[in-house]
Motif scaffolding. Structure first.
Motif, PDB file in Angstrom:
ATOM      1  N   ALA A  92      -9.959  13.344 -29.837  1.00 13.92           N
ATOM      2  CA  ALA A  92      -8.916  13.976 -30.645  1.00 13.92           C
ATOM      3  C   ALA A  92      -9.356  14.227 -32.077  1.00 13.92           C
ATOM      4  CB  ALA A  92      -7.652  13.116 -30.633  1.00 13.92           C
ATOM      5  N   VAL A  93     -10.341  13.452 -32.556  1.00 14.30           N
ATOM      6  CA  VAL A  93     -10.833  13.652 -33.919  1.00 14.30           C
ATOM      7  C   VAL A  93     -12.237  14.239 -33.912  1.00 14.30           C
ATOM      8  CG1 VAL A  93      -9.385  11.911 -34.986  1.00 14.30           C
ATOM      9  CG2 VAL A  93     -11.572  11.221 -34.015  1.00 14.30           C
ATOM     10  N   GLY A  94     -12.612  14.878 -32.824  1.00 16.39           N
ATOM     11  CA  GLY A  94     -13.863  15.621 -32.780  1.00 16.39           C
ATOM     12  C   GLY A  94     -15.100  14.814 -32.521  1.00 16.39           C
ATOM     13  N   LEU A  95     -14.963  13.637 -31.915  1.00 13.29           N
ATOM     14  CA  LEU A  95     -16.110  12.781 -31.651  1.00 13.29           C
ATOM     15  C   LEU A  95     -16.402  12.720 -30.161  1.00 13.29           C
ATOM     16  CD1 LEU A  95     -15.210   9.774 -33.963  1.00 13.29           C
ATOM     17  CD2 LEU A  95     -16.671  11.718 -34.496  1.00 13.29           C
ATOM     18  N   ALA A  96     -17.666  12.513 -29.841  1.00 13.59           N
ATOM     19  CA  ALA A  96     -18.044  12.368 -28.437  1.00 13.59           C
ATOM     20  C   ALA A  96     -17.697  10.976 -27.920  1.00 13.59           C
ATOM     21  CB  ALA A  96     -19.542  12.637 -28.266  1.00 13.59           C
ATOM     22  N   CYS A  97     -17.714   9.988 -28.810  1.00 14.29           N
ATOM     23  CA  CYS A  97     -17.394   8.622 -28.411  1.00 14.29           C
ATOM     24  C   CYS A  97     -16.829   7.882 -29.611  1.00 14.29           C
ATOM     25  CB  CYS A  97     -18.637   7.908 -27.877  1.00 14.29           C
ATOM     26  SG  CYS A  97     -20.020   7.876 -29.034  1.00 14.29           S
ATOM     27  N   GLY A  98     -16.348   6.664 -29.397  1.00 17.70           N
ATOM     28  CA  GLY A  98     -15.669   5.923 -30.442  1.00 17.70           C
ATOM     29  C   GLY A  98     -16.616   5.239 -31.415  1.00 17.70           C
ATOM     30  N   GLY A  99     -16.013   4.576 -32.410  1.00 20.47           N
ATOM     31  CA  GLY A  99     -16.800   3.864 -33.408  1.00 20.47           C
ATOM     32  C   GLY A  99     -15.905   2.962 -34.225  1.00 20.47           C
ATOM     33  N   ARG A 100     -16.457   2.355 -35.280  1.00 20.29           N
ATOM     34  CA  ARG A 100     -15.709   1.462 -36.168  1.00 20.29           C
ATOM     35  C   ARG A 100     -16.016   1.813 -37.611  1.00 20.29           C
ATOM     36  NH1 ARG A 100     -17.856  -3.897 -35.515  1.00 20.29           N
ATOM     37  NH2 ARG A 100     -16.457  -4.447 -37.233  1.00 20.29           N
ATOM     38  N   ILE A 101     -15.019   1.593 -38.465  1.00 19.34           N
ATOM     39  CA  ILE A 101     -15.220   1.779 -39.895  1.00 19.34           C
ATOM     40  C   ILE A 101     -14.587   0.620 -40.647  1.00 19.34           C
ATOM     41  CG2 ILE A 101     -15.320   4.293 -39.775  1.00 19.34           C
ATOM     42  CD1 ILE A 101     -12.450   4.374 -40.801  1.00 19.34           C
ATOM     43  N   GLY A 156     -21.335   3.190 -34.821  1.00 25.94           N
ATOM     44  CA  GLY A 156     -21.066   4.150 -33.761  1.00 25.94           C
ATOM     45  C   GLY A 156     -20.781   5.529 -34.314  1.00 25.94           C
ATOM     46  N   SER A 157     -19.951   6.280 -33.603  1.00 24.85           N
ATOM     47  CA  SER A 157     -19.664   7.663 -33.963  1.00 24.85           C
ATOM     48  C   SER A 157     -18.477   7.712 -34.909  1.00 24.85           C
ATOM     49  CB  SER A 157     -19.377   8.478 -32.696  1.00 24.85           C
ATOM     50  OG  SER A 157     -19.229   9.845 -33.007  1.00 24.85           O
ATOM     51  N   ALA A 158     -18.689   7.292 -36.156  1.00 26.43           N
ATOM     52  CA  ALA A 158     -17.601   7.247 -37.133  1.00 26.43           C
ATOM     53  C   ALA A 158     -17.256   8.653 -37.613  1.00 26.43           C
ATOM     54  CB  ALA A 158     -18.008   6.380 -38.326  1.00 26.43           C
ATOM     55  N   PRO A 159     -15.948   8.926 -37.827  1.00 24.52           N
ATOM     56  CA  PRO A 159     -15.537  10.272 -38.219  1.00 24.52           C
ATOM     57  C   PRO A 159     -16.031  10.694 -39.598  1.00 24.52           C
ATOM     58  CG  PRO A 159     -13.674   8.997 -37.391  1.00 24.52           C
ATOM     59  CD  PRO A 159     -14.796   8.051 -37.589  1.00 24.52           C
ATOM     60  N   ARG A 160     -16.098   9.753 -40.557  1.00 20.73           N
ATOM     61  CA  ARG A 160     -16.497  10.082 -41.928  1.00 20.73           C
ATOM     62  C   ARG A 160     -17.596   9.127 -42.359  1.00 20.73           C
ATOM     63  NH1 ARG A 160     -15.835  14.092 -44.772  1.00 20.73           N
ATOM     64  NH2 ARG A 160     -14.831  13.206 -46.596  1.00 20.73           N
ATOM     65  N   GLY A 161     -18.482   9.610 -43.244  1.00 24.18           N
ATOM     66  CA  GLY A 161     -19.620   8.822 -43.656  1.00 24.18           C
ATOM     67  C   GLY A 161     -19.281   7.754 -44.675  1.00 24.18           C
ATOM     68  N   VAL A 162     -20.208   6.823 -44.831  1.00 25.18           N
ATOM     69  CA  VAL A 162     -20.073   5.773 -45.845  1.00 25.18           C
ATOM     70  C   VAL A 162     -19.987   6.426 -47.223  1.00 25.18           C
ATOM     71  CG1 VAL A 162     -21.210   3.808 -46.929  1.00 25.18           C
ATOM     72  CG2 VAL A 162     -21.273   4.079 -44.444  1.00 25.18           C
ATOM     73  N   GLY A 163     -19.052   5.939 -48.031  1.00 26.71           N
ATOM     74  CA  GLY A 163     -18.833   6.512 -49.351  1.00 26.71           C
ATOM     75  C   GLY A 163     -17.708   7.526 -49.405  1.00 26.71           C
ATOM     76  N   SER A 164     -17.178   7.945 -48.247  1.00 29.97           N
ATOM     77  CA  SER A 164     -16.069   8.895 -48.224  1.00 29.97           C
ATOM     78  C   SER A 164     -14.844   8.281 -48.896  1.00 29.97           C
ATOM     79  CB  SER A 164     -15.728   9.293 -46.788  1.00 29.97           C
ATOM     80  OG  SER A 164     -16.814   9.962 -46.182  1.00 29.97           O
ATOM     81  N   GLU A 216      -5.240  12.726 -51.150  1.00 32.81           N
ATOM     82  CA  GLU A 216      -6.303  13.722 -51.180  1.00 32.81           C
ATOM     83  C   GLU A 216      -7.573  13.049 -50.683  1.00 32.81           C
ATOM     84  OE1 GLU A 216      -6.266  16.881 -51.789  1.00 32.81           O
ATOM     85  OE2 GLU A 216      -4.242  17.107 -52.630  1.00 32.81           O
ATOM     86  N   GLY A 217      -8.382  13.784 -49.888  1.00 31.53           N
ATOM     87  CA  GLY A 217      -9.606  13.236 -49.339  1.00 31.53           C
ATOM     88  C   GLY A 217      -9.399  12.732 -47.929  1.00 31.53           C
ATOM     89  N   SER A 218     -10.381  11.994 -47.429  1.00 32.03           N
ATOM     90  CA  SER A 218     -10.309  11.506 -46.057  1.00 32.03           C
ATOM     91  C   SER A 218     -11.294  10.358 -45.863  1.00 32.03           C
ATOM     92  CB  SER A 218     -10.638  12.627 -45.070  1.00 32.03           C
ATOM     93  OG  SER A 218     -10.710  12.150 -43.753  1.00 32.03           O
ATOM     94  N   VAL A 219     -10.882   9.368 -45.060  1.00 32.96           N
ATOM     95  CA  VAL A 219     -11.796   8.285 -44.690  1.00 32.96           C
ATOM     96  C   VAL A 219     -12.052   8.245 -43.189  1.00 32.96           C
ATOM     97  CG1 VAL A 219     -11.293   6.803 -46.669  1.00 32.96           C
ATOM     98  CG2 VAL A 219      -9.865   6.647 -44.614  1.00 32.96           C
ATOM     99  N   SER A 220     -11.315   9.084 -42.421  1.00 34.58           N
ATOM    100  CA  SER A 220     -11.466   8.959 -40.974  1.00 34.58           C
ATOM    101  C   SER A 220     -11.259  10.250 -40.197  1.00 34.58           C
ATOM    102  CB  SER A 220     -10.472   7.919 -40.442  1.00 34.58           C
ATOM    103  OG  SER A 220      -9.157   8.448 -40.489  1.00 34.58           O
ATOM    104  N   GLY A 221     -11.099  11.380 -40.885  1.00 31.50           N
ATOM    105  CA  GLY A 221     -10.827  12.604 -40.160  1.00 31.50           C
ATOM    106  C   GLY A 221      -9.425  12.650 -39.593  1.00 31.50           C
ATOM    107  N   GLY A 222      -8.571  11.714 -39.976  1.00 31.40           N
ATOM    108  CA  GLY A 222      -7.179  11.732 -39.559  1.00 31.40           C
ATOM    109  C   GLY A 222      -6.760  10.626 -38.613  1.00 31.40           C
ATOM    110  N   CYS A 223      -7.717   9.933 -37.982  1.00 25.38           N
ATOM    111  CA  CYS A 223      -7.331   8.988 -36.931  1.00 25.38           C
ATOM    112  C   CYS A 223      -6.765   7.677 -37.455  1.00 25.38           C
ATOM    113  CB  CYS A 223      -8.501   8.735 -35.988  1.00 25.38           C
ATOM    114  SG  CYS A 223     -10.022   8.230 -36.795  1.00 25.38           S
ATOM    115  N   VAL A 224      -7.118   7.254 -38.692  1.00 25.07           N
ATOM    116  CA  VAL A 224      -6.534   6.017 -39.230  1.00 25.07           C
ATOM    117  C   VAL A 224      -5.940   6.228 -40.619  1.00 25.07           C
ATOM    118  CG1 VAL A 224      -8.091   4.566 -37.871  1.00 25.07           C
ATOM    119  CG2 VAL A 224      -8.702   5.162 -40.226  1.00 25.07           C
TER     120      VAL A 224
END
Length: 321
Positions: A87-96, A29-37, A48-56
């Motif tokens: 809240a994390v800049g996505l149009a819809c939800g997703g899973r990571i 789905g609309s995941a905040p950060r790409g695979v490999g982040s 330091e860094g990010s795996v979700s743009g802040g949501c998890v």
């Protein structure tokens, strides 16, 4: 320059801090950060860094601190609801899915050291993980050519092998501090390239005209010899002056640069081809040149030409065989 996050993790570990590395393994789905982040966390919760743009991130940090206590990896699955997505800049939800590995235990120190050494040497390298068996190893470009070409980390078809691609940074070397370059350099940076500008004419390549840019005031062939273009380098010549462009082109034709584009009309390029042929370059070598430079978008303004150049560079990089 900001250190690579794996290098930062190694530095923290060597300084005596307990460190874990969190990596995005898969997304739906609309995941905040790409695979490999990546997200690097120490035992005090510094990150330091990010795996979700802040949501998890908060939940991952708590899991990482627990992993540092028992030394075991964590494979975590998180969902971002449609209600929380905005809240994390996505149009819809997703899973990571996120893998958390304590450095020196789940993530072997010798493997991390090899990865960091290869990254520092600007060599393509992969971190390969058996998600079921637990084995970790260093992977090579030859083993995963398509993943390296596309900068695409991910789980293999066997559903258990994760390949984290670590390519050298992309570079764009621009010869000629002209109006097109003023638009092209920030575009290149926005697309993930480290831009470098070469022009021996100091009045052209001034800091006032190119604020914040890396400018080399030297003859292009000498500068390119020092920069040593590799397979992650694009070179664009814009001076329209054979005294500057030709030596640069000759230098690049003997390199592994994945792209060489040269400003000039079809007639100008025909003269260029004649000069290069006379200098001993083969037709196959000369055919590497994109000229006239850029995709034919019909643009005329400097910024429009810069867009066409950037589009052609990206197309060449991603569609290479």
């Amino acid at each position: 320059m900001t250190p690579h996050l794996l290098t930062l993790a190694l530095d923290w570990h060597r300084s005596g801090r307990a460190v874990a590395v969190a990596t995005v393994i898969e997304t739906w789905g609309s995941a905040p950060r790409g695979v490999g982040s990546l997200l690097v966390i120490d035992g005090d919760g510094n990150m330091e860094g990010s795996v979700s743009g802040g949501c998890v991130e908060g939940a991952v940090i708590l899991e990482a601190i627990e992993a540092l206590q028992d030394g075991k990896p964590r494979l975590l699955d998180y969902g971002v609801s449609d209600d929380d997505a905005f809240a994390v800049g996505l149009a819809c939800g997703g899973r990571i899915r996120v893998l958390v590995e304590p450095v020196g235990r789940a993530m072997p120190l010798d493997v991390l050291e090899t990865l960091c050494a290869r990254i520092a040497a600007r060599e393509p390298v992969a971190y390969v993980i058996d998600l079921e068996g637990g084995a970790r190893r260093v992977g090579e470009l030859a083993d995963h050519p398509d993943r390296f070409r596309l900068d695409r980390s991910g789980v293999e078809d066997d559903a258990r092998t994760f390949v984290a691609v670590h390519n050298p940074p992309l570079r764009m070397i621009v010869v000629g501090a002209v109006h097109i370059a003023q638009a092209l350099l920030p575009m290149a940076r926005a697309c993930g390239f480290d831009p470098v500008l070469i022009d021996p004419r100091g009045v052209f390549g001034s800091a006032d005209r190119f604020p914040g840019e890396t400018i080399i005031e030297d003859w292009p062939d000498a500068a390119l010899t020092a920069l040593a273009p590799d397979s992650r380098t694009a070179v664009v010549t814009l001076t329209h002056d054979p005294k500057l462009d030709d030596p640069a082109i000759m230098q690049v034709l003997g390199s592994d640069a994945f792209y060489l584009g040269c400003l000039g009309s079809t007639r100008t390029h025909a003269k260029r081809v004649a000069r290069l042929t006379e200098a001993g370059f083969t037709a196959a070598q000369i055919d590497r040149i994109h000229a006239p430079v850029g995709l034919d978008l019909g643009g005329r303004a400097p910024a429009e030409i810069a867009v066409s150049v950037m589009a052609q560079v990206i197309a060449t990089l991603r569609r290479a065989t």
